[in-house]
Design a protein around this motif. Structure first.
Motif, PDB file in Angstrom:
ATOM      1  N   TYR A 159      28.132  59.374  50.632  1.00 15.31           N
ATOM      2  CA  TYR A 159      27.194  59.081  51.721  1.00 15.31           C
ATOM      3  C   TYR A 159      27.821  58.233  52.826  1.00 15.31           C
ATOM      4  CZ  TYR A 159      26.680  54.341  49.899  1.00 15.31           C
ATOM      5  OH  TYR A 159      26.929  53.049  49.486  1.00 15.31           O
ATOM      6  N   LEU A 161      29.945  57.041  55.930  1.00 15.54           N
ATOM      7  CA  LEU A 161      30.293  57.743  57.158  1.00 15.54           C
ATOM      8  C   LEU A 161      31.790  57.614  57.424  1.00 15.54           C
ATOM      9  CD1 LEU A 161      29.166  59.392  59.475  1.00 15.54           C
ATOM     10  CD2 LEU A 161      28.666  57.278  60.695  1.00 15.54           C
ATOM     11  N   ILE A 165      29.308  63.742  60.043  1.00 22.46           N
ATOM     12  CA  ILE A 165      28.025  63.176  59.646  1.00 22.46           C
ATOM     13  C   ILE A 165      27.285  64.134  58.720  1.00 22.46           C
ATOM     14  CG2 ILE A 165      26.761  64.054  61.669  1.00 22.46           C
ATOM     15  CD1 ILE A 165      25.172  61.410  61.602  1.00 22.46           C
ATOM     16  N   SER A 168      28.214  63.308  55.227  1.00 24.22           N
ATOM     17  CA  SER A 168      27.564  62.073  54.768  1.00 24.22           C
ATOM     18  C   SER A 168      26.107  62.340  54.410  1.00 24.22           C
ATOM     19  CB  SER A 168      27.650  60.995  55.848  1.00 24.22           C
ATOM     20  OG  SER A 168      28.997  60.672  56.119  1.00 24.22           O
ATOM     21  N   LEU A 169      25.436  63.169  55.202  1.00 27.23           N
ATOM     22  CA  LEU A 169      24.036  63.508  54.925  1.00 27.23           C
ATOM     23  C   LEU A 169      23.910  64.267  53.606  1.00 27.23           C
ATOM     24  CD1 LEU A 169      22.921  64.528  58.527  1.00 27.23           C
ATOM     25  CD2 LEU A 169      22.010  62.612  57.212  1.00 27.23           C
ATOM     26  N   TYR A 172      24.404  61.705  50.863  1.00 28.57           N
ATOM     27  CA  TYR A 172      23.226  60.852  50.681  1.00 28.57           C
ATOM     28  C   TYR A 172      22.092  61.612  50.004  1.00 28.57           C
ATOM     29  CZ  TYR A 172      19.201  57.948  51.283  1.00 28.57           C
ATOM     30  OH  TYR A 172      18.080  57.219  51.008  1.00 28.57           O
ATOM     31  N   PRO A 198      17.402  61.329  56.240  1.00 22.11           N
ATOM     32  CA  PRO A 198      17.471  61.364  57.710  1.00 22.11           C
ATOM     33  C   PRO A 198      17.492  62.792  58.238  1.00 22.11           C
ATOM     34  CG  PRO A 198      19.197  59.970  56.753  1.00 22.11           C
ATOM     35  CD  PRO A 198      18.605  60.772  55.643  1.00 22.11           C
ATOM     36  N   LEU A 202      20.769  63.412  63.481  1.00 19.65           N
ATOM     37  CA  LEU A 202      20.926  61.970  63.626  1.00 19.65           C
ATOM     38  C   LEU A 202      22.274  61.643  64.275  1.00 19.65           C
ATOM     39  CD1 LEU A 202      19.191  59.465  62.678  1.00 19.65           C
ATOM     40  CD2 LEU A 202      20.767  59.308  60.748  1.00 19.65           C
ATOM     41  N   ARG A 204      25.631  59.308  65.082  1.00 19.99           N
ATOM     42  CA  ARG A 204      26.502  58.531  64.192  1.00 19.99           C
ATOM     43  C   ARG A 204      26.090  57.063  64.131  1.00 19.99           C
ATOM     44  NH1 ARG A 204      31.140  61.089  62.429  1.00 19.99           N
ATOM     45  NH2 ARG A 204      32.126  59.095  61.950  1.00 19.99           N
ATOM     46  N   TYR A 207      23.068  56.711  62.004  1.00 25.85           N
ATOM     47  CA  TYR A 207      23.345  56.876  60.578  1.00 25.85           C
ATOM     48  C   TYR A 207      24.058  55.646  60.031  1.00 25.85           C
ATOM     49  CZ  TYR A 207      24.657  58.624  56.054  1.00 25.85           C
ATOM     50  OH  TYR A 207      24.782  58.758  54.692  1.00 25.85           O
ATOM     51  N   GLU A 211      23.086  53.583  56.886  1.00 26.64           N
ATOM     52  CA  GLU A 211      24.028  53.324  55.794  1.00 26.64           C
ATOM     53  C   GLU A 211      24.037  51.842  55.420  1.00 26.64           C
ATOM     54  OE1 GLU A 211      28.746  52.962  55.561  1.00 26.64           O
ATOM     55  OE2 GLU A 211      28.115  54.957  56.197  1.00 26.64           O
TER      56      GLU A 211
END
Length: 250
Positions: A159, A161, A165, A168-169, A172, A198, A202, A204, A207, A211
């Motif tokens: 998750y 960053l 992104i 990461s999503l 998460y 999210p 979104l 950066r 996010y 985070e």
């Protein structure tokens, strides 16, 4: 018995950047979750002069170095001890620092300043190498180690960053489902409300702010799970030259 508060702080290196803060009460309810620009005084005030923490036993986990050797150029052993130990089969690395390095890079060590005020000047809090032996304690911890200790089946979760992104999503989303299990079992509450997935578009910077909130939550969750006997304690280093606490799921 006094009500307990388990606090997690994802502390920014400087007061100009955003810090995540999360508070979980003794029933597992998330009662505070924010990411914003907090000064050292703002953070100290939250734990000494606010209604939300007044007359409660408080246990704080901070993602930042809190204790250094007396020799400002000596690097801490805590990170070295951590790297030598496998946590659920994983070697975890944490950036090894000295007080001199923090002074050069960031003009000081915020974690040491905040914890030092709570422990040495105000004298209400204690450093500890065994949590829940005092009514007010502050320990160093960090989210990467917490995910290895509590969620080894999805480690490193992904998750954070670091690249796209979208990656990461996705990471998460996996972590979210794992944490939701604690809520479904009524161990914690307020997670889905505070940390819903999210949107894909979104930005950066937004996010990153999210985070910070996740990391603060993980720092608080680690303490809470040990309190509920759902995790055991691991310590690396010592209270003289630097100590890191991590939870290990039972």
């Amino acid at each position: 018995m006094k009500e307990k508060i388990f606090a997690g702080i994802d502390l920014a290196w400087t007061e100009n950047n955003e810090t995540g803060i999360c508070l979980i009460n003794g029933n597992g309810e998330i009662i505070f979750s924010q990411s914003g620009v907090y000064s050292n005084k703002d953070i100290v005030r939250l734990f000494l002069n606010s209604e939300i923490t007044d007359r409660k036993e408080i246990y704080i986990g901070i993602d930042a170095p809190l204790i250094f050797p007396e020799d400002s150029q000596e690097y801490r052993n805590a990170e070295r001890d951590l790297k030598r130990t496998k946590i659920n089969g994983f070697h975890i690395s944490s950036f090894q620092v000295s007080r001199e390095y923090m002074k050069r890079a960031y003009k000081g060590s915020r974690g040491e300043d905040i914890a030092g005020y709570l422990v040495k000047k105000h004298k209400k809090f204690s450093y500890t190498d065994r949590i829940f032996t005092h009514s007010h304690e502050v320990v160093e911890t960090f989210p990467t180690g917490i995910t290895a200790g509590i969620f080894p089946e999805i480690f490193p979760a992904g998750y954070k960053l670091k690249g796209k992104i979208s990656d990461s999503l996705k990471g998460y989303a996996v972590l979210y489902e794992k944490i939701k299990i604690f809520e479904e079992k009524k161990i914690i509450s307020g997670f889905a409300k505070n940390f819903e997935l999210p949107e894909n578009n979104l930005k950066r910077k937004d996010y990153k702010k999210f985070e910070d909130k996740i990391d603060a939550f993980l720092c608080a969750l680690g303490l809470f799970l040990v309190y509920k006997n759902l995790a055991s304690e691991l310590y690396f280093g010592d209270t003289k030259k630097g100590l890191i606490f991590l939870p290990l799921k039972q």
